[in-house]
Enzyme design. Structure first.
Site, PDB file in Angstrom:
ATOM      1  N   TYR A 108       8.860  10.926   6.766  1.00 47.35           N
ATOM      2  CA  TYR A 108       9.496  10.028   7.255  1.00 47.35           C
ATOM      3  C   TYR A 108      10.402   8.842   6.557  1.00 47.35           C
ATOM      4  O   TYR A 108      10.029   8.908   5.401  1.00 47.35           O
ATOM      5  CB  TYR A 108       9.086   9.381   8.547  1.00 47.35           C
ATOM      6  CG  TYR A 108       8.143   8.023   8.095  1.00 47.35           C
ATOM      7  CD1 TYR A 108       6.921   8.213   7.782  1.00 47.35           C
ATOM      8  CD2 TYR A 108       8.381   6.889   8.255  1.00 47.35           C
ATOM      9  CE1 TYR A 108       6.000   7.265   6.982  1.00 47.35           C
ATOM     10  CE2 TYR A 108       7.631   5.707   7.750  1.00 47.35           C
ATOM     11  CZ  TYR A 108       6.272   5.980   7.102  1.00 47.35           C
ATOM     12  OH  TYR A 108       5.579   5.028   6.858  1.00 47.35           O
TER      13      TYR A 108
ATOM     14  N   GLU B 138      -1.357  -1.469  -2.977  1.00 50.90           N
ATOM     15  CA  GLU B 138      -0.211  -1.818  -2.215  1.00 50.90           C
ATOM     16  C   GLU B 138      -0.443  -2.256  -0.994  1.00 50.90           C
ATOM     17  O   GLU B 138      -1.957  -2.309  -0.607  1.00 50.90           O
ATOM     18  CB  GLU B 138       1.033  -0.727  -2.063  1.00 50.90           C
ATOM     19  CG  GLU B 138       0.285   0.650  -1.322  1.00 50.90           C
ATOM     20  CD  GLU B 138       1.440   1.474  -1.038  1.00 50.90           C
ATOM     21  OE1 GLU B 138       2.542   1.223  -1.163  1.00 50.90           O
ATOM     22  OE2 GLU B 138       0.751   2.792  -0.814  1.00 50.90           O
TER      23      GLU B 138
ATOM     24  N   LEU C 141       3.024   4.320  -2.450  1.00 55.60           N
ATOM     25  CA  LEU C 141       4.567   4.675  -2.159  1.00 55.60           C
ATOM     26  C   LEU C 141       5.601   3.801  -2.941  1.00 55.60           C
ATOM     27  O   LEU C 141       5.477   2.607  -2.694  1.00 55.60           O
ATOM     28  CB  LEU C 141       4.834   4.620  -0.587  1.00 55.60           C
ATOM     29  CG  LEU C 141       6.353   4.786  -0.146  1.00 55.60           C
ATOM     30  CD1 LEU C 141       6.285   6.442   0.067  1.00 55.60           C
ATOM     31  CD2 LEU C 141       6.809   4.120   1.100  1.00 55.60           C
TER      32      LEU C 141
ATOM     33  N   LYS D 233       6.148  10.036   1.572  1.00 52.94           N
ATOM     34  CA  LYS D 233       6.008   9.053   2.840  1.00 52.94           C
ATOM     35  C   LYS D 233       5.660  10.042   3.900  1.00 52.94           C
ATOM     36  O   LYS D 233       6.622  10.312   4.791  1.00 52.94           O
ATOM     37  CB  LYS D 233       7.594   8.388   3.005  1.00 52.94           C
ATOM     38  CG  LYS D 233       7.466   7.284   3.734  1.00 52.94           C
ATOM     39  CD  LYS D 233       8.461   6.388   3.528  1.00 52.94           C
ATOM     40  CE  LYS D 233       8.669   5.442   4.529  1.00 52.94           C
ATOM     41  NZ  LYS D 233       7.870   4.584   4.525  1.00 52.94           N
TER      42      LYS D 233
ATOM     43  N   ARG E   3      14.531   9.802  -1.383  1.00 54.63           N
ATOM     44  CA  ARG E   3      13.178   9.802  -1.212  1.00 54.63           C
ATOM     45  C   ARG E   3      12.554  10.858  -0.025  1.00 54.63           C
ATOM     46  O   ARG E   3      11.714  11.584   0.032  1.00 54.63           O
ATOM     47  CB  ARG E   3      12.551   8.246  -0.725  1.00 54.63           C
ATOM     48  CG  ARG E   3      11.115   8.393  -0.658  1.00 54.63           C
ATOM     49  CD  ARG E   3      10.598   6.685  -0.850  1.00 54.63           C
ATOM     50  NE  ARG E   3      10.820   6.154   0.326  1.00 54.63           N
ATOM     51  CZ  ARG E   3      10.753   5.137   0.920  1.00 54.63           C
ATOM     52  NH1 ARG E   3       9.851   4.281  -0.485  1.00 54.63           N
ATOM     53  NH2 ARG E   3      11.059   4.372   1.712  1.00 54.63           N
TER      54      ARG E   3
HETATM   55  N1  PLP Z   1       4.151   0.898   0.773  1.00 56.63           N
HETATM   56  C1  PLP Z   1       3.869   1.433   1.913  1.00 56.63           C
HETATM   57  C2  PLP Z   1       2.518   2.194   2.401  1.00 56.63           C
HETATM   58  C3  PLP Z   1       5.034   1.455   3.195  1.00 56.63           C
HETATM   59  O1  PLP Z   1       4.556   1.933   4.312  1.00 56.63           O
HETATM   60  C4  PLP Z   1       6.096   1.009   2.632  1.00 56.63           C
HETATM   61  C5  PLP Z   1       7.272   0.918   3.801  1.00 56.63           C
HETATM   62  O2  PLP Z   1       7.156   1.172   5.004  1.00 56.63           O
HETATM   63  C6  PLP Z   1       6.361   0.519   1.518  1.00 56.63           C
HETATM   64  C7  PLP Z   1       5.415   0.420   0.490  1.00 56.63           C
HETATM   65  C8  PLP Z   1       7.971  -0.331   1.115  1.00 56.63           C
HETATM   66  O3  PLP Z   1       8.703   0.780   1.163  1.00 56.63           O
HETATM   67  P1  PLP Z   1      10.172   0.494   1.235  1.00 56.63           P
HETATM   68  O4  PLP Z   1      10.548  -0.808   0.391  1.00 56.63           O
HETATM   69  O5  PLP Z   1      10.810   1.640   0.883  1.00 56.63           O
HETATM   70  O6  PLP Z   1      10.349   0.055   2.862  1.00 56.63           O
END
Ligand code: PLP
Length: 281
Positions: free
Chosen positions: A35, A181, A205, A149, A54
Site C-alpha cells: 500500500y 523507527e 520503511l 510497505k 515505492r
Molecule cells: N515508517 C512507517 C512504519 C510508516 O508506516 C510510515 C508511514 O506510514 C513511515 C515510516 C513514513 O513514511 P512516509 O514519509 O513515506 O509517509
C-alpha cells in the site's frame, strides 16, 4: 457528479460505501498486499512519483504484478481528487494479490485487486505541531523486510494501540537496543548539532518524508548520519522528531515520561519543519 468519499476499485470509481471485495481476497485472508498513503497540499498530491516508485518496489519485492503504468496511476489519482473535491485529500492506495481459494502458496496468474480511497485529510492540529508530542519506546517485533510497505501491519497496529492506551502520540520501536523507527513514522535525533536517523534496509520503511528531510538538511549544510542510535542516545538527545506523510516534521518532547531537550521542539526541528512546509508549496 461529486461523490463525498470516493473509492476506486479495479479501474472503476464508486462511492466508498459501495466498494466491496471478496472474502477470499488474499489481502483479507493473508495480508498479502502492499500500500501507499499520499496526501495533497493545495489540492495536489505531494511527491506522487516517489510514492508510486515505492509502490512499484514493494510490489516487486513480493512478486506481485503491478497492474498500471505510472501515467495510468496519475490519471486515476487525478480523477479521484476531482471526484472527491476536498480542500485536502488523503489518498490510500492498496494492491493485493487478488482472490483465490485459501492456500498460502499462490498461482502466478491471479488478477490483483487494486483499490484506492479518497477522503478528506484532517491536518495535524497546529497546537500539537508547535508544542510537540510525547512518545514511548517499545520492542520492535516486526519482520526483517520493513522496507516493503506491506499491508501486514499487525505489529504496527499493536504498537500504535499501546501508544494510544498510554495517552502518547507514537511508539518508537527499539530492536536489540537500537532505535529503528516509529509505528507510523521515521525517527530523527539531534546530537551535538548532528542529525541522526536509522539507515535504509530491512529494519525500516524508508519514508518519502524522511528522504525529503534528509535532502533539506544536507542542503542546509547540516551533518547527517544515517546510522542507528541507541535507546540511551534517544533519551539523551537534544532534539527528537518524527517524519511521515501525515505527521510531516513533528517534534517529540517527552519519551517514556522523560523530557527531551528543553521540553519544546528544538531549533533544528522547527527550522526543518518550516523548510519542509516551504517544500510542500
Ligand atoms: N515508517 C512507517 C512504519 C510508516 O508506516 C510510515 C508511514 O506510514 C513511515 C515510516 C513514513 O513514511 P512516509 O514519509 O513515506 O509517509
Amino acid at each position: 457528479m461529486t461523490v463525498p468519499e470516493t473509492a476506486f476499485l479495479n479501474g472503476r470509481f464508486l462511492p466508498l460505501a459501495e466498494a466491496t471485495v471478496s472474502i477470499e481476497d488474499r489481502g483479507f485472508q493473508f495480508g498479502d498486499g502492499v500500500y501507499e498513503v499520499i496526501r495533497t497540499y493545495r489540492g495536489r498530491p505531494f511527491k506522487l512519483d516517489a510514492h508510486l516508485a515505492r509502490l512499484d518496489r514493494s510490489a516487486q519485492a513480493i512478486d506481485l504484478r503491478q497492474p498500471y503504468p505510472f501515467e495510468r496511476w496519475v490519471e486515476y489519482v487525478t480523477e479521484g481528487l476531482r471526484l472527491g473535491d476536498f480542500p485536502e485529500t488523503k489518498i490510500y492506495v492498496q494492491i493485493t494479490r487478488g482472490t483465490a481459494p485459501r492456500d498460502h502458496a499462490y498461482a502466478p496468474d491471479l488478477q490483483p485487486t487494486v483499490l484506492m480511497t479518497f477522503r478528506e485529510l484532517q491536518p495535524l492540529n497546529a497546537i500539537v505541531q508547535s508544542t510537540g508530542v510525547a512518545a514511548m519506546t517499545m520492542k520492535d517485533i516486526r519482520w526483517g523486510r520493513c522496507d516493503i510497505k506491506s499491508i501486514n501491519l499487525l505489529a504496527n497496529v499493536l504498537a500504535r494501540q499501546q501508544a494510544k492506551k498510554r495517552g502518547v502520540f507514537e511508539s518508537i520501536l527499539v530492536r536489540d537496543g537500537q532505535v529503528t523507527e516509529g509505528a507510523v513514522s521515521n525517527v530523527f535525533i539531534v546530537q551535538d548539532g548532528k542529525l541522526i536517523t536509522a539507515p535504509e534496509g530491512g529494519w525500516i520503511l524508508s519514508g518519502v518524508t524522511r528522504q525529503v528531510v534528509l535532502e533539506l538538511a544536507r542542503h542546509e549544510g547540516l551533518t547527517v548520519q544515517e546510522r542507528y542510535c541507541s535507546e540511551q542516545e534517544l533519551l539523551g538527545a537534544t532534539e527528537v522528531f518524527l517524519t511521515g506523510t501525515t505527521v510531516e516534521v513533528l517534534g517529540v518532547v517527552h519519551i517514556d515520561g522523560k523530557q527531551i531537550g528543553t521540553g519544546q521542539p528544538g531549533p533544528l526541528t522547527r527550522s526543518l519543519a518550516k523548510r519542509f512546509l516551504d517544500e510542500t508549496r
